[in-house]
Scaffold this active site. Structure first.
Site, PDB file in Angstrom:
ATOM      1  N   PRO A  11       0.799  -1.227   0.000  1.00 40.52           N
ATOM      2  CA  PRO A  11       0.000   0.000   0.000  1.00 40.52           C
ATOM      3  C   PRO A  11       0.834   1.280   0.000  1.00 40.52           C
ATOM      4  CG  PRO A  11      -0.082  -1.066   2.137  1.00 40.52           C
ATOM      5  CD  PRO A  11       0.575  -2.042   1.208  1.00 40.52           C
ATOM      6  N   ASN A  12       0.323   2.239  -0.744  1.00 40.03           N
ATOM      7  CA  ASN A  12       0.850   3.614  -0.837  1.00 40.03           C
ATOM      8  C   ASN A  12       2.138   3.725  -1.645  1.00 40.03           C
ATOM      9  OD1 ASN A  12      -1.234   4.800   0.851  1.00 40.03           O
ATOM     10  ND2 ASN A  12      -0.276   3.702   2.530  1.00 40.03           N
ATOM     11  N   ARG A  19       5.184  10.961  -2.512  1.00 38.98           N
ATOM     12  CA  ARG A  19       4.915  10.608  -1.120  1.00 38.98           C
ATOM     13  C   ARG A  19       6.187  10.787  -0.284  1.00 38.98           C
ATOM     14  NH1 ARG A  19       4.618   4.492   1.280  1.00 38.98           N
ATOM     15  NH2 ARG A  19       3.973   5.102   3.370  1.00 38.98           N
ATOM     16  N   TYR A  24      11.345   8.575   1.381  1.00 35.80           N
ATOM     17  CA  TYR A  24      11.346   7.475   0.411  1.00 35.80           C
ATOM     18  C   TYR A  24      12.100   7.780  -0.876  1.00 35.80           C
ATOM     19  CZ  TYR A  24       7.857   5.623   3.612  1.00 35.80           C
ATOM     20  OH  TYR A  24       7.227   5.156   4.730  1.00 35.80           O
ATOM     21  N   ASN A  75       7.625  -5.681  -0.645  1.00 39.29           N
ATOM     22  CA  ASN A  75       7.620  -4.532   0.247  1.00 39.29           C
ATOM     23  C   ASN A  75       6.173  -4.390   0.714  1.00 39.29           C
ATOM     24  OD1 ASN A  75       7.546  -2.139   1.592  1.00 39.29           O
ATOM     25  ND2 ASN A  75       8.791  -1.010   0.113  1.00 39.29           N
ATOM     26  N   ALA A  78       2.881  -0.583   5.144  1.00 42.76           N
ATOM     27  CA  ALA A  78       2.460  -0.584   6.549  1.00 42.76           C
ATOM     28  C   ALA A  78       1.884  -1.925   6.997  1.00 42.76           C
ATOM     29  CB  ALA A  78       1.445   0.532   6.787  1.00 42.76           C
ATOM     30  N   GLU A  99      11.656  -9.842   2.532  1.00 45.66           N
ATOM     31  CA  GLU A  99      10.958  -8.602   2.887  1.00 45.66           C
ATOM     32  C   GLU A  99      11.904  -7.428   2.663  1.00 45.66           C
ATOM     33  OE1 GLU A  99       9.223  -8.554   6.899  1.00 45.66           O
ATOM     34  OE2 GLU A  99       9.800  -6.451   7.041  1.00 45.66           O
ATOM     35  N   HIS A 101      12.425  -2.992   2.451  1.00 41.47           N
ATOM     36  CA  HIS A 101      11.909  -1.645   2.741  1.00 41.47           C
ATOM     37  C   HIS A 101      12.863  -0.611   2.179  1.00 41.47           C
ATOM     38  CE1 HIS A 101       8.916  -3.301   5.399  1.00 41.47           C
ATOM     39  NE2 HIS A 101       9.860  -4.099   5.860  1.00 41.47           N
ATOM     40  N   ARG A 108      13.206   4.404  12.565  1.00 41.85           N
ATOM     41  CA  ARG A 108      12.034   5.286  12.503  1.00 41.85           C
ATOM     42  C   ARG A 108      11.164   5.114  13.749  1.00 41.85           C
ATOM     43  NH1 ARG A 108       9.233   4.828   6.854  1.00 41.85           N
ATOM     44  NH2 ARG A 108       8.223   6.706   7.708  1.00 41.85           N
TER      45      ARG A 108
END
Ligand code: DQA
Length: 149
Positions: A11-12, A19, A24, A75, A78, A99, A101, A108
């Site tokens: 998502p996103n 964004r 990012y 990825n 959230a 996985e 990111h 963070r």
């Protein structure tokens, strides 16, 4: 044997470029996908690349991948921090999953430090921007014995 990987963006990530570029980076998802395709070509593998903002679609895509993919680079956005359903999907398919990111989730907010998925993945790569995906691809190839030692 020919090798095909699924690159699955959660998502996103469709909004990359606009964004939170300070977190990012400036590249759009298409820019990143182009770079991943270029890297895949140098490794003589093919990619199927998908993005969804919907947890169920990500799960369905993982289920289908077991019929054709040699491995998955995901990825999960959230959903990394919330989704037991995605974790169960990864645990249910007999495929190596990495996985990744863009940002370093461990540097963070505290709620990002925990991954629901990492424990059922081959490993986690976090904090190298778009290169996290490239590293994930090479990690999968190494796992499959397709990289020189
Ligand atoms: C992300 C990190 C997640 O915490 C966040 O929710 C994202 C992107 C990353 O690539 O850095 O959507 O997965």
């Amino acid at each position: 044997m020919s090798i095909e990987f699924l690159i699955l963006h959660g998502p996103n990530l469709n909004l990359l470029g606009e964004r939170e570029p300070e977190v990012y980076g400036p590249l759009t998802l298409d820019d990143i996908n182009d770079r991943l395709s270029q890297h895949a070509a140098t490794r003589q593998i093919s990619l199927r690349i998908q993005q969804s903002n919907h947890e169920g679609v990500l799960i369905d895509t993982l289920h289908l991948a077991r019929n054709w993919a040699s491995g998955v680079i995901i990825n999960p956005g959230a959903y990394t921090h919330t989704s037991i359903a995605l974790r169960d999907a990864i645990a249910s398919i007999d495929l190596p999953v990495v996985e990744v990111h863009l940002s370093n989730i461990h540097a963070r907010e505290e709620f990002r430090h925990r991954s629901m998925l990492a424990g059922v993945c081959l490993g986690q790569i976090s904090g190298f921007g778009w290169r996290s995906y490239v590293l994930g691809m090479d990690a999968l190839l190494g796992h499959l014995g397709r990289l020189a030692e």
